[in-house]
Design a protein around this motif. Structure first.
Motif, short mmCIF file in Angstrom:
data_model
loop_
_atom_site.label_atom_id
_atom_site.label_comp_id
_atom_site.label_asym_id
_atom_site.label_seq_id
_atom_site.Cartn_x
_atom_site.Cartn_y
_atom_site.Cartn_z
N MET A 170 33.64 -12.13 -86.91
CA MET A 170 32.84 -12.37 -85.67
C MET A 170 31.55 -11.83 -85.60
O MET A 170 30.34 -12.17 -85.22
N ALA A 171 31.41 -10.48 -86.22
CA ALA A 171 29.99 -10.07 -86.13
C ALA A 171 29.02 -10.64 -87.14
O ALA A 171 27.89 -10.88 -86.70
N ASN A 172 29.47 -11.14 -88.25
CA ASN A 172 28.58 -11.92 -89.15
C ASN A 172 28.15 -13.24 -88.24
O ASN A 172 27.18 -13.87 -88.74
N ALA A 173 29.17 -13.83 -87.68
CA ALA A 173 28.98 -15.22 -86.96
C ALA A 173 27.92 -14.86 -85.81
O ALA A 173 27.04 -15.63 -85.82
N ARG A 174 28.06 -13.76 -85.04
CA ARG A 174 27.00 -13.45 -84.03
C ARG A 174 25.69 -13.27 -84.68
O ARG A 174 24.61 -13.80 -84.23
N LEU A 175 25.45 -12.62 -85.86
CA LEU A 175 24.28 -12.67 -86.70
C LEU A 175 23.61 -13.83 -86.99
O LEU A 175 22.50 -14.20 -87.08
#
Length: 415
Positions: free
Chosen positions: A135-140
């Motif tokens: 999820m963190a990498n998707a947000r980035l």
């Protein structure tokens, strides 16, 4: 994700820098073409300078990131970018900006970006729980896509309104704000054990390479992404020439097609966490690797010509770009998150730098190969070859243990 204070600061700084970089990118192109009136050879040199730091320093800096404080490195690189960008308005206003001074700026920014990238990827697992890395990498990824879509248009507008000196000053301020946000990130970074007698950074680089290419699932992941970069270097080089010259697509339509690719990338980043959670990291990466074959097969074999009409060409090219972006959005978040979750902290910097450095070497030579293929085979056969190489990248995943890998796999320490 943004409820996690450390990630909110990390994401905010990354988003600001992405927008600033996209906005300033337009101004850099204007400086190169219109201000210093660079020759084609000089333009190619300036373009290569952005990759050169990775080729010569990538593995060394990756090893250092397993010993240095990554948060501090991010802060210092943002401050360094702010200073370098602030120099450009001074050079412009004093009339001293030329090819060599701009080359020095581009090279320095390339080195600073390499340090920042090498610190950011291994720092993220320290501020985000393992089960939230996708999820963190998707947000980035979503932020990056929006920046790449809106940034150039905003940059062109600001360039006309305020001029290049103020635009670069604006980007310098953005990087200074990013440094402040990064400085506020609360993260515990334990001091690494001192090197044993007789060991030096070269030993650590070799250890990182052995770990990456000896790992049960990281090895096929690395080989697959290297193959993907080879295919991407070929299609990325041929695409613009094919669409603008062979199909005679107007510049406004070309820009619209690229925007569709950005929309696809955003959509892919939105659904990436759900796909990774439901099917596992390996299958999510496989979906992205397989999906990217489709648009380039379509462009390679579609009976398109300049006489097909702008509407038809634009529809096909835009759909292809959307699928291209969608595939990257799906695989990027799952690919990077899996690397971050399966490798222990003490080797994150070396593992990531090994993969990233080889990717850029492959891309560099792939772009040269693309020129040869276009010259002797033509545009569409070259894209067909790119599609075959993309398919090979998917087969590497399909035929390896990576296919069944999940994001909750336990980290494996280096031997």
């Amino acid at each position: 994700m943004l409820r996690l204070p450390a990630f909110a600061l990390f994401w905010s700084a990354a988003t600001l820098r992405a927008f600033g970089g996209s906005v300033a990118g337009v101004a850099f192109q204007v400086l190169i073409v219109s201000v210093i009136e660079a020759t084609p050879l000089q333009i190619s040199v300036l373009s290569a300078l952005g990759v050169v730091p990775y080729l010569f320093l990538g593995l060394i800096i990756g090893a250092l990131m397993d010993r240095w404080r990554r948060q501090r490195t991010l802060v210092l690189t943002s401050i360094g970018r702010a200073v370098v960008l602030a120099v450009i308005p001074v050079l412009l206003l004093t009339g001293t900006l030329g090819f060599w001074s701009l080359a020095a700026v581009v090279l320095t920014l390339g080195v600073l970006t390499l340090f920042a990238d090498s610190a950011a990827q291994p720092l993220l697992p320290r501020i985000v729980p393992r089960d939230a890395l996708v999820m963190a990498n998707a947000r980035l990824g979503q932020s990056q896509t929006v920046a790449e879509t809106a940034g150039p248009a905003l940059g062109g507008t600001l360039l006309n309104l305020v001029g290049a000196p103020l635009l670069f000053a604006f980007d310098a301020v953005i990087n200074a704000v990013a440094a402040l946000l990064q400085w506020r990130i609360a993260v515990a970074e334990p001091r690494p054990a001192p090197r044993a007698p007789g060991r030096h950074v070269g030993h650590e680089i070799v250890e990182g390479m052995r770990y990456t290419y000896g790992h049960r699932t990281l090895r096929p992941l690395a080989l697959s992404v290297h193959t993907w970069f080879l295919g991407n270097s070929i299609v990325a080089t041929v695409f613009a020439v094919f669409v603008l010259r062979e199909l005679d697509l107007p510049a406004w339509a070309f820009g619209l097609a690229l925007a569709c690719g950005a929309v696809g990338g955003f959509a892919g980043a939105v659904i990436a966490p759900a796909i990774g959670s439901r099917f596992g990291a390996g299958r999510a990466i496989l979906v992205g690797r397989a999906l990217v074959v489709v648009p380039w097969v379509v462009l390679a074999f579609a009976p398109l010509t300049a006489d097909s009409g702008v509407a038809v060409v634009l529809t096909v090219v835009s759909a292809a770009q959307f699928l291209y972006g969608l595939s990257m959005g799906i695989e990027d978040a799952n690919d990077i998150a899996y690397r971050q979750s399966v490798a222990p902290d003490g080797i994150q910097g070396r593992m990531n730098s090994t993969i990233r450095t080889v990717n850029r070497v492959v891309f560099f030579f792939g772009a040269l190969l693309s020129g040869v293929l276009m010259t002797f085979l033509g545009f569409q056969p070259t894209m067909a070859i790119g599609a075959v190489i993309f398919a090979m990248a998917a087969v590497v995943v399909l035929a390896s243990p990576l296919r069944t890998a999940r994001h909750d796999d336990q980290p494996d320490a280096p031997e």
